[in-house]
Design a protein around this motif. Structure first.
Motif, short mmCIF file in Angstrom:
data_model
loop_
_atom_site.label_atom_id
_atom_site.label_comp_id
_atom_site.label_asym_id
_atom_site.label_seq_id
_atom_site.Cartn_x
_atom_site.Cartn_y
_atom_site.Cartn_z
N THR A 76 0.81 -1.23 0.00
CA THR A 76 0.00 0.00 0.00
C THR A 76 0.84 1.27 0.00
O THR A 76 0.28 2.37 0.10
CB THR A 76 -0.95 0.02 1.22
OG1 THR A 76 -0.16 -0.02 2.41
CG2 THR A 76 -1.90 -1.16 1.18
N ILE A 77 2.14 1.14 -0.13
CA ILE A 77 3.03 2.30 -0.11
C ILE A 77 3.42 2.67 -1.54
O ILE A 77 3.77 1.80 -2.33
CB ILE A 77 4.32 1.99 0.70
CG1 ILE A 77 3.98 1.66 2.15
CG2 ILE A 77 5.29 3.16 0.63
CD1 ILE A 77 5.15 1.11 2.94
N ASP A 78 3.35 3.96 -1.86
CA ASP A 78 3.84 4.43 -3.15
C ASP A 78 5.36 4.45 -3.10
O ASP A 78 5.95 5.20 -2.31
CB ASP A 78 3.32 5.84 -3.47
CG ASP A 78 1.84 5.84 -3.83
OD1 ASP A 78 1.35 4.81 -4.31
OD2 ASP A 78 1.20 6.89 -3.62
N ILE A 79 5.98 3.63 -3.94
CA ILE A 79 7.44 3.54 -3.97
C ILE A 79 8.03 4.88 -4.40
O ILE A 79 7.54 5.51 -5.32
CB ILE A 79 7.90 2.41 -4.92
CG1 ILE A 79 7.28 1.07 -4.51
CG2 ILE A 79 9.41 2.31 -4.99
CD1 ILE A 79 7.66 0.57 -3.15
N GLU A 80 9.08 5.28 -3.71
CA GLU A 80 9.85 6.50 -3.96
C GLU A 80 9.02 7.77 -3.80
O GLU A 80 9.35 8.82 -4.36
CB GLU A 80 10.55 6.44 -5.32
CG GLU A 80 11.56 5.30 -5.36
CD GLU A 80 12.47 5.30 -6.57
OE1 GLU A 80 12.56 6.31 -7.27
OE2 GLU A 80 13.11 4.25 -6.79
N SER A 81 7.94 7.70 -3.01
CA SER A 81 7.14 8.87 -2.69
C SER A 81 7.26 9.14 -1.19
O SER A 81 7.34 8.21 -0.39
CB SER A 81 5.66 8.64 -3.02
OG SER A 81 5.50 8.50 -4.41
N CYS A 82 7.23 10.41 -0.83
CA CYS A 82 7.30 10.80 0.58
C CYS A 82 5.98 10.43 1.26
O CYS A 82 4.90 10.77 0.77
CB CYS A 82 7.56 12.30 0.69
SG CYS A 82 7.74 12.86 2.40
N VAL A 83 6.08 9.71 2.37
CA VAL A 83 4.91 9.35 3.15
C VAL A 83 5.01 10.05 4.51
O VAL A 83 5.74 9.60 5.39
CB VAL A 83 4.82 7.81 3.35
CG1 VAL A 83 3.59 7.45 4.19
CG2 VAL A 83 4.81 7.08 2.02
N PRO A 84 4.30 11.18 4.65
CA PRO A 84 4.34 11.87 5.95
C PRO A 84 3.50 11.10 6.97
O PRO A 84 2.47 10.52 6.62
CB PRO A 84 3.73 13.24 5.65
CG PRO A 84 2.96 13.08 4.40
CD PRO A 84 3.53 11.90 3.66
N LEU A 85 3.96 11.08 8.20
CA LEU A 85 3.20 10.42 9.26
C LEU A 85 2.11 11.38 9.74
O LEU A 85 2.24 12.60 9.58
CB LEU A 85 4.15 10.04 10.40
CG LEU A 85 5.26 9.07 10.00
CD1 LEU A 85 6.19 8.80 11.17
CD2 LEU A 85 4.67 7.77 9.47
N PRO A 86 1.05 10.86 10.32
CA PRO A 86 -0.01 11.73 10.82
C PRO A 86 0.55 12.76 11.81
O PRO A 86 1.45 12.46 12.60
CB PRO A 86 -0.97 10.77 11.53
CG PRO A 86 -0.71 9.43 10.90
CD PRO A 86 0.75 9.44 10.54
N ALA A 87 0.01 13.98 11.75
CA ALA A 87 0.47 15.05 12.64
C ALA A 87 0.36 14.58 14.10
O ALA A 87 -0.61 13.93 14.48
CB ALA A 87 -0.37 16.30 12.43
N GLY A 88 1.37 14.88 14.86
CA GLY A 88 1.40 14.49 16.27
C GLY A 88 1.93 13.09 16.51
O GLY A 88 2.09 12.69 17.67
N SER A 89 2.20 12.33 15.46
CA SER A 89 2.76 10.98 15.63
C SER A 89 4.15 11.10 16.23
O SER A 89 4.89 12.03 15.91
CB SER A 89 2.92 10.26 14.30
OG SER A 89 1.76 10.12 13.62
N LYS A 90 4.49 10.13 17.03
CA LYS A 90 5.84 10.05 17.56
C LYS A 90 6.39 8.69 17.17
O LYS A 90 5.73 7.68 17.37
CB LYS A 90 5.85 10.20 19.07
CG LYS A 90 5.42 11.57 19.52
CD LYS A 90 5.58 11.71 21.00
CE LYS A 90 4.98 12.99 21.45
NZ LYS A 90 5.85 14.01 21.81
#
Length: 141
Positions: A76-90
Motif C-alpha cells: 500500500t506504499i507508493d514507492i519513492e514517494s514521501c509518506v508523511p506520518l499523521p500530525a502528532g505521531s511520535k
C-alpha cells in the motif's frame, strides 16, 4: 646471533606457557567468549518484542519497540514517494521488513535539510532513532 638466541628463548617460553594451560581451561575461555557474544545476540533478538511481518515497515512511538505501533504494508506504499506520518505521531524505533531500503526523515516533507537515515530492507531493527521520525520513503532498490 644474540637476536636469534633471544627470539628462540621467547618462542620456547611462549610454547611452554601455552602447554601449561589445560585444554579444558582454554576451551572454557573460548566458550565463555562465545557465550558473551551469544548472550548479546539474545539480548538483541529479545529487544524485538513487537511483531513486524515480512513486507512491512513497523514504527513504534517509544524506544525499544514499545508503545503504539504503526504498520505500513509494502503493498500500500507508493514507492519513492514521501509518506508523511499523521500530525502528532511520535516514532522512536522501527523495523524495516519491506525488502527494500527505507529512508526516514526528521522533516515531514522528506526534506534533506533535517536529519535522515536509510535502512536496508532485509530485516533492519532500530531500537532508538537518532531523531524524531516524521516521514519516510521506500525505495525501489
Amino acid at each position: 646471533m644474540r637476536m636469534t638466541v633471544l627470539a628462540a628463548t621467547l618462542a620456547t617460553t611462549a610454547l611452554a606457557a601455552t602447554a601449561l594451560i589445560p585444554p579444558a581451561v582454554a576451551d572454557s575461555a573460548v566458550r565463555s567468549d562465545s557465550a558473551v557474544r551469544s548472550a548479546s545476540a539474545v539480548r538483541s533478538a529479545s529487544a524485538r518484542p513487537g511483531a513486524c511481518g515480512s513486507g512491512q515497515l513497523c514504527l513504534w512511538e517509544k524506544p525499544d519497540f514499545t508503545g503504539a505501533r504503526q504498520i505500513h504494508e509494502l503493498a500500500t506504499i507508493d514507492i519513492e514517494s514521501c509518506v508523511p506520518l499523521p500530525a502528532g505521531s511520535k516514532v522512536q524505533s522501527l523495523a524495516n521488513r519491506t525488502g527494500r531500503p527505507v529512508t526516514t526523515y526528521q522533516s515531514a516533507e522528506c526534506a534533506e535539510t533535517g536529519e535522515f537515515e536509510t535502512y536496508p530492507g532485509g530485516g533492519t531493527w532500530v531500537p532508538q532513532s537518532p531523531y524524531q521520525v516524521r516521514a519516510f520513503k521506500v525505495w525501489e532498490s
